[in-house]
Design a protein around this motif. Structure first.
Motif, PDB file in Angstrom:
ATOM      1  N   ALA A 523       0.830  -1.203   0.000  1.00 49.16           N
ATOM      2  CA  ALA A 523       0.000   0.000   0.000  1.00 49.16           C
ATOM      3  C   ALA A 523       0.867   1.258   0.000  1.00 49.16           C
ATOM      4  CB  ALA A 523      -0.923  -0.003   1.217  1.00 49.16           C
ATOM      5  N   ARG A 524       1.980   1.222   0.716  1.00 48.14           N
ATOM      6  CA  ARG A 524       2.882   2.375   0.739  1.00 48.14           C
ATOM      7  C   ARG A 524       3.467   2.649  -0.644  1.00 48.14           C
ATOM      8  NH1 ARG A 524       6.538   1.871   6.263  1.00 48.14           N
ATOM      9  NH2 ARG A 524       4.808   1.803   7.758  1.00 48.14           N
ATOM     10  N   LEU A 525       3.853   1.585  -1.324  1.00 50.24           N
ATOM     11  CA  LEU A 525       4.392   1.755  -2.676  1.00 50.24           C
ATOM     12  C   LEU A 525       3.337   2.312  -3.630  1.00 50.24           C
ATOM     13  CD1 LEU A 525       6.568  -1.486  -3.011  1.00 50.24           C
ATOM     14  CD2 LEU A 525       7.349   0.859  -2.627  1.00 50.24           C
ATOM     15  N   ALA A 526       2.090   1.908  -3.441  1.00 45.53           N
ATOM     16  CA  ALA A 526       1.008   2.457  -4.257  1.00 45.53           C
ATOM     17  C   ALA A 526       0.838   3.955  -3.972  1.00 45.53           C
ATOM     18  CB  ALA A 526      -0.293   1.716  -3.976  1.00 45.53           C
ATOM     19  N   HIS A 527       0.977   4.325  -2.694  1.00 45.33           N
ATOM     20  CA  HIS A 527       0.910   5.740  -2.320  1.00 45.33           C
ATOM     21  C   HIS A 527       2.035   6.532  -2.984  1.00 45.33           C
ATOM     22  CE1 HIS A 527       0.263   9.335  -0.047  1.00 45.33           C
ATOM     23  NE2 HIS A 527       1.292   9.156   0.760  1.00 45.33           N
ATOM     24  N   VAL A 528       3.215   5.961  -3.015  1.00 45.82           N
ATOM     25  CA  VAL A 528       4.353   6.606  -3.681  1.00 45.82           C
ATOM     26  C   VAL A 528       4.094   6.736  -5.177  1.00 45.82           C
ATOM     27  CG1 VAL A 528       6.795   6.360  -4.253  1.00 45.82           C
ATOM     28  CG2 VAL A 528       6.013   5.872  -1.927  1.00 45.82           C
ATOM     29  N   ALA A 529       3.503   5.702  -5.784  1.00 48.57           N
ATOM     30  CA  ALA A 529       3.205   5.757  -7.226  1.00 48.57           C
ATOM     31  C   ALA A 529       2.199   6.864  -7.541  1.00 48.57           C
ATOM     32  CB  ALA A 529       2.675   4.394  -7.684  1.00 48.57           C
ATOM     33  N   VAL A 530       1.202   7.023  -6.688  1.00 42.65           N
ATOM     34  CA  VAL A 530       0.230   8.108  -6.893  1.00 42.65           C
ATOM     35  C   VAL A 530       0.935   9.463  -6.840  1.00 42.65           C
ATOM     36  CG1 VAL A 530      -1.764   9.292  -5.877  1.00 42.65           C
ATOM     37  CG2 VAL A 530      -1.734   6.796  -6.016  1.00 42.65           C
ATOM     38  N   GLY A 531       1.827   9.625  -5.865  1.00 46.93           N
ATOM     39  CA  GLY A 531       2.569  10.883  -5.762  1.00 46.93           C
ATOM     40  C   GLY A 531       3.462  11.132  -6.953  1.00 46.93           C
ATOM     41  N   ALA A 532       4.103  10.074  -7.458  1.00 43.85           N
ATOM     42  CA  ALA A 532       4.977  10.226  -8.619  1.00 43.85           C
ATOM     43  C   ALA A 532       4.185  10.661  -9.851  1.00 43.85           C
ATOM     44  CB  ALA A 532       5.718   8.913  -8.897  1.00 43.85           C
ATOM     45  N   PHE A 533       2.991  10.084 -10.020  1.00 46.18           N
ATOM     46  CA  PHE A 533       2.145  10.473 -11.149  1.00 46.18           C
ATOM     47  C   PHE A 533       1.735  11.942 -11.044  1.00 46.18           C
ATOM     48  CE2 PHE A 533      -2.191  11.161 -12.721  1.00 46.18           C
ATOM     49  CZ  PHE A 533      -1.999  10.909 -14.079  1.00 46.18           C
ATOM     50  N   CYS A 534       1.292  12.347  -9.872  1.00 53.52           N
ATOM     51  CA  CYS A 534       0.870  13.736  -9.675  1.00 53.52           C
ATOM     52  C   CYS A 534       2.036  14.700  -9.838  1.00 53.52           C
ATOM     53  CB  CYS A 534       0.248  13.910  -8.292  1.00 53.52           C
ATOM     54  SG  CYS A 534      -1.333  13.074  -8.076  1.00 53.52           S
ATOM     55  N   LEU A 535       3.209  14.307  -9.351  1.00 52.30           N
ATOM     56  CA  LEU A 535       4.383  15.158  -9.503  1.00 52.30           C
ATOM     57  C   LEU A 535       4.762  15.316 -10.970  1.00 52.30           C
ATOM     58  CD1 LEU A 535       6.721  16.751  -8.248  1.00 52.30           C
ATOM     59  CD2 LEU A 535       7.985  14.590  -8.052  1.00 52.30           C
ATOM     60  N   GLY A 536       4.729  14.203 -11.718  1.00 53.05           N
ATOM     61  CA  GLY A 536       5.027  14.285 -13.153  1.00 53.05           C
ATOM     62  C   GLY A 536       4.044  15.175 -13.889  1.00 53.05           C
ATOM     63  N   MET A 537       2.759  15.058 -13.538  1.00 50.90           N
ATOM     64  CA  MET A 537       1.755  15.898 -14.162  1.00 50.90           C
ATOM     65  C   MET A 537       2.000  17.373 -13.843  1.00 50.90           C
ATOM     66  SD  MET A 537      -2.392  15.797 -13.586  1.00 50.90           S
ATOM     67  CE  MET A 537      -2.200  16.064 -11.810  1.00 50.90           C
ATOM     68  N   THR A 538       2.321  17.669 -12.601  1.00 48.90           N
ATOM     69  CA  THR A 538       2.562  19.054 -12.188  1.00 48.90           C
ATOM     70  C   THR A 538       3.772  19.638 -12.900  1.00 48.90           C
ATOM     71  OG1 THR A 538       1.633  18.555 -10.011  1.00 48.90           O
ATOM     72  CG2 THR A 538       2.961  20.548 -10.207  1.00 48.90           C
ATOM     73  N   LEU A 539       4.864  18.878 -12.963  1.00 46.85           N
ATOM     74  CA  LEU A 539       6.065  19.381 -13.626  1.00 46.85           C
ATOM     75  C   LEU A 539       5.831  19.576 -15.122  1.00 46.85           C
ATOM     76  CD1 LEU A 539       8.854  17.305 -11.841  1.00 46.85           C
ATOM     77  CD2 LEU A 539       8.151  19.658 -11.411  1.00 46.85           C
ATOM     78  N   GLY A 540       5.058  18.688 -15.713  1.00 43.19           N
ATOM     79  CA  GLY A 540       4.750  18.832 -17.129  1.00 43.19           C
ATOM     80  C   GLY A 540       3.972  20.108 -17.428  1.00 43.19           C
ATOM     81  N   ILE A 541       2.950  20.377 -16.614  1.00 45.95           N
ATOM     82  CA  ILE A 541       2.175  21.609 -16.787  1.00 45.95           C
ATOM     83  C   ILE A 541       3.053  22.830 -16.541  1.00 45.95           C
ATOM     84  CG2 ILE A 541       0.225  22.942 -15.919  1.00 45.95           C
ATOM     85  CD1 ILE A 541      -0.568  20.546 -17.587  1.00 45.95           C
ATOM     86  N   ALA A 542       3.967  22.737 -15.572  1.00 43.89           N
ATOM     87  CA  ALA A 542       4.873  23.861 -15.293  1.00 43.89           C
ATOM     88  C   ALA A 542       5.757  24.161 -16.498  1.00 43.89           C
ATOM     89  CB  ALA A 542       5.727  23.549 -14.068  1.00 43.89           C
TER      90      ALA A 542
END
Length: 567
Positions: A523-542
């Motif tokens: 479950a922790r790794l899944a939480h990290v994966a969600v954060g990585a996806f959101c971070l990638g999306m944020t950096l892309g929009i930036a």
């Protein structure tokens, strides 16, 4: 040296410092996480709060003002006088070490020797290590002024790693030594630090290549020692007066920077165990600030100090038309950053462009840490220190610190420019503001810590950092008011990007509730994966919305490479 060459070297210094510090700090991070599992909270509290405060206060009061004043010299700087002034840090350090050591031993509560042995020896050795480090100050100032790109980063990082290795070895081998372990490691750290600088300059100045290039204002290692001649003053009195102004400011700044530790030490607001947890969280929260923001602040302070003339506002800075590479560089930079004047005031235009881009970079980095740090604080503490940190007040402290990091990022850039451009009179006036901030910090910390515990220290720091940012923003606005440049536009973000930050914060917050941190590692790794996806999306929009910043970073990478080739 033209402004574009200084900018290229500053960018190279910052990028080299960032990459190498990331590598070395990661190694240190792992070693410290290992050490924490063998220590009590009380030992951590005494070492990281009480003794480290003695060391940092001695170092800061003895050298901070000298560094800022001596790095502000222009092309006509008399380096023999500057080095003489820098050497005054050593006797000043001896004075502060003796005085503060007496305070630490006679006026403060001495820890229980059964729980924390060898406290008195620790005070003596930490004070001695501060004096040893000051012996290398002339070498540091010379290296910084001439932008020796990797020397500072390698030297400091190597010393920290060796200190951590020695500490880990002693903790495992002789754990009963108590504070002997950390005192010896601290003295070892400062000794290695100074020796690296001495050995580097000794080899550099004895090499025939250095003699031919004549890039340094000294030709022999003995030229770095104090020198007395009858033909001129021992020190440059203008630099000495500026040092005194910065000293008054640094005394107040130290209270703001280490205010919570002073209150813990002198007012006994928290016990040693709680102090240990607070300090570990504080160090972990400030890790990104030290890795990213500090190299940028130090490097671009040198850039602004070299490019701008003190006591002259934007419209009075020197004007140049520029030729060849300078002209092409400026036309490219000014055009791409919407400063469309065909013949700009070269230095002030480049300074405005750099300041705007640095503000934007600091804002984006700080927002990213704040948004994503909130949802991943508990997981980070559990990985780093186990249940000692992830339970209790640790996660709340780290979440609060993430907001503080955002303010630290912006303040680092604004004060970087402000201190480089201020006149002596403006520095003196700023000292009055710092005095008021110091007083308000102490009062506010007392109120907030009684209300919400150790989190109150962070909230008080946020308040004072906000006031300091406001002061710097007012100065920058006045500085550029009569010019066509508006570098404070770097603090504006597009609504789309702000929306993405808000969406990422919501998604990762829900993910933490559902997946972390008591659901096991899948479950922790899944939480990290969600954060990585959101971070990638944020950096892309930036990257899509902040095209001026992207172009600035690419331009500086190109200038950094160009500087590499020419040097």
């Amino acid at each position: 040296m033209g402004s574009q060459e200084v900018l290229g070297q500053a960018a190279r210094l910052a990028s080299s410092g960032l990459l190498m510090q990331v590598l070395f700090r990661l190694i240190t991070f792992v070693l410290n996480a290992f050490i924490l599992r063998f220590l009590s909270k009380e030992i951590v509290g005494v070492v990281n709060v009480r003794l480290t405060l003695l060391y940092s206060t001695t170092i800061f009061l003895a050298r901070e003002a000298f560094r800022r004043a001596c790095l502000s010299g222009g092309a006509q700087q008399d380096w023999s006088q500057t080095l003489n002034l820098v050497w005054l840090t050593v006797p000043l350090g001896v004075f502060w070490s003796l005085f503060l050591g007496w305070v630490w031993l006679q006026l403060l509560e001495v820890p229980d020797p059964d729980v924390i042995p060898h406290y008195r020896t620790g005070v003596v050795l930490f004070g001695l290590s501060a004096v040893v480090e000051l012996l290398g100050e002339p070498f540091w100032v010379l290296a910084q002024a001439h932008m020796f790109i990797k020397l500072k980063v390698i030297t400091e990082s190597l010393s920290v790693i060796l200190k951590s290795v020695l500490t880990a070895f002693l903790v495992l081998w002789v754990p009963h030594w108590g504070l002997y372990i950390f005192s010896l490691a601290q003295l070892f750290y400062t000794t290695i630090l100074v020796l690296c600088y001495v050995i580097y300059f000794t080899k550099l100045l004895s090499s025939p290549e250095s003699t031919k290039q004549q890039t340094l204002p000294v030709s022999r290692i003995t030229d770095l020692l104090p020198s007395i001649t009858r033909s001129r003053n021992f020190v440059n009195w203008k630099e000495a007066k500026l040092t005194w102004s910065f000293f008054k400011q640094s005394f107040l700044k130290q209270i703001l920077t280490e205010g919570e530790r002073y209150m813990m030490t002198f007012l006994n607001i928290l016990n040693f165990g709680d102090q240990g947890v607070y300090d570990i969280v504080n160090n972990l929260g400030s890790l990104v600030a030290r890795l990213i923001f500090q190299p940028i602040e130090e490097s671009f302070y040198i850039f602004f100090a070299k490019v701008l003339e003190r006591e002259k506002h934007a419209t009075l800075q020197k004007q140049k038309e520029g030729e060849g590479q300078t002209r092409r560089f400026l036309q490219l930079v000014i055009h791409r950053t919407s400063y469309l004047s065909p013949w700009p005031q070269e230095d002030i235009a480049v300074a405005a462009m750099v300041l705007e881009s640095l503000l934007k970079l600091a804002l984006l980095a700080g927002l990213t840490i704040t948004v994503f740090g909130f949802a991943y604080s508990q997981l980070a503490l559990d990985i780093y220190g186990g249940a000692m940190l992830s339970s209790g007040s640790g996660p709340v402290l780290l979440r609060s610190y993430c907001l503080y990091v955002l303010l630290l990022a912006i303040n680092g850039v604004t004060e970087c420019f402000t201190f480089a451009a201020m006149s002596k009179e403006e520095v003196d006036r700023y000292n009055v503001t710092m005095l008021a901030l110091s007083s308000s910090f102490l009062v506010l910390s007392c109120i907030l810590t009684h209300w919400c515990g150790s989190v109150g220290f962070i909230l008080a720091n946020c308040f004072n950092m906000g006031i300091r940012i406001t002061q710097s923003l007012f100065f920058i606005h006045r500085y550029y008011r009569e010019s066509p440049y508006r570098p404070l536009a770097g603090l504006y973000l597009s609504p789309v990007l702000l929306g993405v930050f808000a969406l990422s914060g919501g998604i990762t917050g829900v993910s933490e509730v559902l997946l972390c941190c008591e659901q096991g590692w899948p479950a922790r790794l899944a939480h990290v994966a969600v954060g990585a996806f959101c971070l990638g999306m944020t950096l892309g929009i930036a990257c899509l919305t902040e095209t001026k910043l992207v172009h600035f970073l690419r331009t500086q990478l190109g200038m950094s490479r160009l500087t590499d080739k020419t040097t």
